[in-house]
Write an enzyme that holds these catalytic residues in place. Structure first.
Site, PDB file in Angstrom:
ATOM      1  N   LYS A  12       0.824  -1.212   0.000  1.00  0.00           N
ATOM      2  CA  LYS A  12       0.000   0.000   0.000  1.00  0.00           C
ATOM      3  C   LYS A  12       0.867   1.277   0.000  1.00  0.00           C
ATOM      4  O   LYS A  12       2.070   1.223   0.292  1.00  0.00           O
ATOM      5  CB  LYS A  12      -0.933  -0.027   1.215  1.00  0.00           C
ATOM      6  CG  LYS A  12      -1.998  -1.136   1.156  1.00  0.00           C
ATOM      7  CD  LYS A  12      -2.931  -1.020   2.372  1.00  0.00           C
ATOM      8  CE  LYS A  12      -4.063  -2.033   2.327  1.00  0.00           C
ATOM      9  NZ  LYS A  12      -4.969  -1.871   3.500  1.00  0.00           N
ATOM     10  N   TYR A  52     -12.558  -2.157  -3.797  1.00  0.00           N
ATOM     11  CA  TYR A  52     -13.018  -2.313  -2.407  1.00  0.00           C
ATOM     12  C   TYR A  52     -14.541  -2.301  -2.290  1.00  0.00           C
ATOM     13  O   TYR A  52     -15.072  -1.989  -1.226  1.00  0.00           O
ATOM     14  CB  TYR A  52     -12.420  -1.207  -1.533  1.00  0.00           C
ATOM     15  CG  TYR A  52     -11.042  -1.509  -0.972  1.00  0.00           C
ATOM     16  CD1 TYR A  52     -10.769  -2.706  -0.301  1.00  0.00           C
ATOM     17  CD2 TYR A  52     -10.019  -0.573  -1.057  1.00  0.00           C
ATOM     18  CE1 TYR A  52      -9.525  -2.962   0.257  1.00  0.00           C
ATOM     19  CE2 TYR A  52      -8.759  -0.820  -0.503  1.00  0.00           C
ATOM     20  CZ  TYR A  52      -8.523  -2.021   0.150  1.00  0.00           C
ATOM     21  OH  TYR A  52      -7.291  -2.270   0.719  1.00  0.00           O
ATOM     22  N   THR A  94      -5.472  -7.000  10.792  1.00  0.00           N
ATOM     23  CA  THR A  94      -5.783  -5.738  10.097  1.00  0.00           C
ATOM     24  C   THR A  94      -5.232  -4.538  10.867  1.00  0.00           C
ATOM     25  O   THR A  94      -4.667  -3.618  10.273  1.00  0.00           O
ATOM     26  CB  THR A  94      -7.309  -5.606   9.920  1.00  0.00           C
ATOM     27  OG1 THR A  94      -7.795  -6.767   9.248  1.00  0.00           O
ATOM     28  CG2 THR A  94      -7.668  -4.358   9.133  1.00  0.00           C
ATOM     29  N   ASN A 115      -1.896   0.221   6.958  1.00  0.00           N
ATOM     30  CA  ASN A 115      -1.384  -1.064   7.458  1.00  0.00           C
ATOM     31  C   ASN A 115      -0.535  -1.806   6.427  1.00  0.00           C
ATOM     32  O   ASN A 115      -0.370  -3.016   6.503  1.00  0.00           O
ATOM     33  CB  ASN A 115      -2.533  -1.924   8.005  1.00  0.00           C
ATOM     34  CG  ASN A 115      -3.592  -2.208   6.956  1.00  0.00           C
ATOM     35  OD1 ASN A 115      -3.405  -1.909   5.786  1.00  0.00           O
ATOM     36  ND2 ASN A 115      -4.689  -2.796   7.382  1.00  0.00           N
ATOM     37  N   HIS A 118      -2.202  -5.328   1.518  1.00  0.00           N
ATOM     38  CA  HIS A 118      -3.498  -5.978   1.281  1.00  0.00           C
ATOM     39  C   HIS A 118      -3.233  -7.417   0.862  1.00  0.00           C
ATOM     40  O   HIS A 118      -2.259  -7.692   0.164  1.00  0.00           O
ATOM     41  CB  HIS A 118      -4.265  -5.273   0.148  1.00  0.00           C
ATOM     42  CG  HIS A 118      -5.425  -6.094  -0.363  1.00  0.00           C
ATOM     43  ND1 HIS A 118      -6.659  -6.051   0.239  1.00  0.00           N
ATOM     44  CD2 HIS A 118      -5.513  -7.021  -1.353  1.00  0.00           C
ATOM     45  CE1 HIS A 118      -7.472  -6.913  -0.390  1.00  0.00           C
ATOM     46  NE2 HIS A 118      -6.801  -7.506  -1.359  1.00  0.00           N
ATOM     47  N   GLU A 129      -9.509 -10.683  -7.742  1.00  0.00           N
ATOM     48  CA  GLU A 129      -8.567  -9.573  -7.545  1.00  0.00           C
ATOM     49  C   GLU A 129      -7.377  -9.657  -8.519  1.00  0.00           C
ATOM     50  O   GLU A 129      -6.893  -8.639  -9.001  1.00  0.00           O
ATOM     51  CB  GLU A 129      -8.085  -9.553  -6.092  1.00  0.00           C
ATOM     52  CG  GLU A 129      -9.215  -9.194  -5.126  1.00  0.00           C
ATOM     53  CD  GLU A 129      -8.783  -9.138  -3.668  1.00  0.00           C
ATOM     54  OE1 GLU A 129      -7.629  -9.487  -3.354  1.00  0.00           O
ATOM     55  OE2 GLU A 129      -9.622  -8.730  -2.843  1.00  0.00           O
TER      56      GLU A 129
HETATM   57  P1  IDP Z   1      -7.891  -6.715   5.645  1.00  0.00           P
HETATM   58  O1  IDP Z   1      -7.097  -5.728   4.835  1.00  0.00           O
HETATM   59  O2  IDP Z   1      -7.114  -7.231   6.814  1.00  0.00           O
HETATM   60  O3  IDP Z   1      -8.487  -7.815   4.792  1.00  0.00           O
HETATM   61  P2  IDP Z   1     -10.572  -5.582   5.745  1.00  0.00           P
HETATM   62  O4  IDP Z   1     -11.515  -5.784   6.866  1.00  0.00           O
HETATM   63  O5  IDP Z   1     -10.833  -6.311   4.463  1.00  0.00           O
HETATM   64  O6  IDP Z   1      -9.105  -5.907   6.296  1.00  0.00           O
HETATM   65  O7  IDP Z   1     -10.519  -4.028   5.466  1.00  0.00           O
HETATM   66  C1  IDP Z   1      -9.892  -3.520   4.305  1.00  0.00           C
HETATM   67  C2  IDP Z   1      -9.010  -2.366   4.713  1.00  0.00           C
HETATM   68  O8  IDP Z   1      -9.842  -1.329   5.216  1.00  0.00           O
HETATM   69  C3  IDP Z   1      -8.028  -2.662   5.859  1.00  0.00           C
HETATM   70  O9  IDP Z   1      -6.817  -3.228   5.425  1.00  0.00           O
HETATM   71  C4  IDP Z   1      -7.835  -1.305   6.461  1.00  0.00           C
HETATM   72  O10 IDP Z   1      -6.844  -0.573   5.743  1.00  0.00           O
HETATM   73  C5  IDP Z   1      -9.176  -0.641   6.260  1.00  0.00           C
HETATM   74  N1  IDP Z   1      -9.975  -0.730   7.470  1.00  0.00           N
HETATM   75  C6  IDP Z   1     -10.575  -1.834   7.976  1.00  0.00           C
HETATM   76  N2  IDP Z   1     -11.232  -1.555   9.113  1.00  0.00           N
HETATM   77  C7  IDP Z   1     -11.051  -0.233   9.330  1.00  0.00           C
HETATM   78  C8  IDP Z   1     -11.501   0.672  10.356  1.00  0.00           C
HETATM   79  O11 IDP Z   1     -12.199   0.302  11.301  1.00  0.00           O
HETATM   80  N3  IDP Z   1     -11.084   1.966  10.221  1.00  0.00           N
HETATM   81  C9  IDP Z   1     -10.323   2.403   9.184  1.00  0.00           C
HETATM   82  N4  IDP Z   1      -9.887   1.591   8.209  1.00  0.00           N
HETATM   83  C10 IDP Z   1     -10.236   0.295   8.277  1.00  0.00           C
HETATM   84 MG    MG Z   2      -9.932  -7.747   3.316  1.00  0.00          MG
END
Ligand code: IDP
Ligand code: MG
Length: 136
Positions: A12, A52, A94, A115, A118, A129
Site C-alpha cells: 500500500k 473495495y 488488520t 497497514n 493488502h 482480484e
Molecule cells: P484486511 O485488509 O485485513 O483484509 P478488511 O476488513 O478487508 O481488512 O478491510 C480492508 C481495509 O480497510 C483494511 O486493510 C484497512 O486498511 C481498512 N480498514 C478496515 N477496518 C477499518 C476501520 O475500522 N477503520 C479504518 N480503516 C479500516
Molecule cells: Mg480484506
C-alpha cells in the site's frame, strides 16, 4: 496432497512511500512465496472504489479508497502452497496493534488504515482480484 494457490498482494501507499517494497518482497520470498507477476502503479479513486466494493457500506470506505489511490502501490501475484492463508498469516491482523511478532503489519504497519499490505481473503476473491489487476 499439494495445493498450490495464487493470491493477490498489494504493498500500500504508506509502505511504498517509505521505500519498504523491497524489504516486504524479501519477507514474502523468505516465506517461500514466488512472485509470479508484479507492477508498480497508481490507481484512480474510481478504480479503488471498484476494488473495495465489498466495503462500500462501511464508514471508512471513502477514506480507504482515497488512501489506496493516493500514491504508488506495488501489486503482485504470489504463489505458494495454500498461498491465500499463508499470506494472511504473514500479513498479520488488520490493526497493526493486534498483529503478531514477525508479521508484515507488526513490523511496518502504522495504523489500521495505513497497514502497509493488502491480501486476498479467499481463493475465490484471489481470482477476482488477480483478474482485476492483471487482466491482459
Ligand atoms: P484486511 O485488509 O485485513 O483484509 P478488511 O476488513 O478487508 O481488512 O478491510 C480492508 C481495509 O480497510 C483494511 O486493510 C484497512 O486498511 C481498512 N480498514 C478496515 N477496518 C477499518 C476501520 O475500522 N477503520 C479504518 N480503516 C479500516
Ligand atoms: Mg480484506
Amino acid at each position: 496432497m499439494s495445493n498450490v494457490e495464487e493470491t493477490l498482494s498489494i504493498i500500500k501507499p504508506d509502505a511504498v512511500d517509505r521505500n519498504l517494497d523491497n524489504e516486504i518482497k524479501e519477507m514474502f520470498k523468505n516465506k517461500g512465496f514466488s512472485i509470479l507477476k508484479e507492477k508498480k502503479i497508481q490507481i484512480e479513486k474510481s478504480e479503488a472504489e471498484k476494488f473495495y466494493k465489498v466495503h462500500e457500506t462501511k464508514p471508512f470506505y471513502n477514506d480507504l479508497c482515497a488512501y489506496l489511490s493516493s500514491g504508488p502501490i506495488v501489486v503482485m501475484v504470489l504463489e505458494k502452497e495454500n498461498a491465500v492463508l499463508a499470506n494472511r498469516e504473514l500479513m498479520g491482523a488488520t490493526n497493526p496493534n493486534d498483529a503478531e511478532e514477525g508479521t508484515i503489519r507488526k513490523k511496518y504497519g502504522i495504523s489500521i488504515d495505513k497497514n502497509s499490505v493488502h491480501g486476498s481473503d479467499s481463493v475465490e476473491n484471489a481470482k477476482i482480484e488477480i483478474d482485476f489487476f492483471f487482466n491482459d
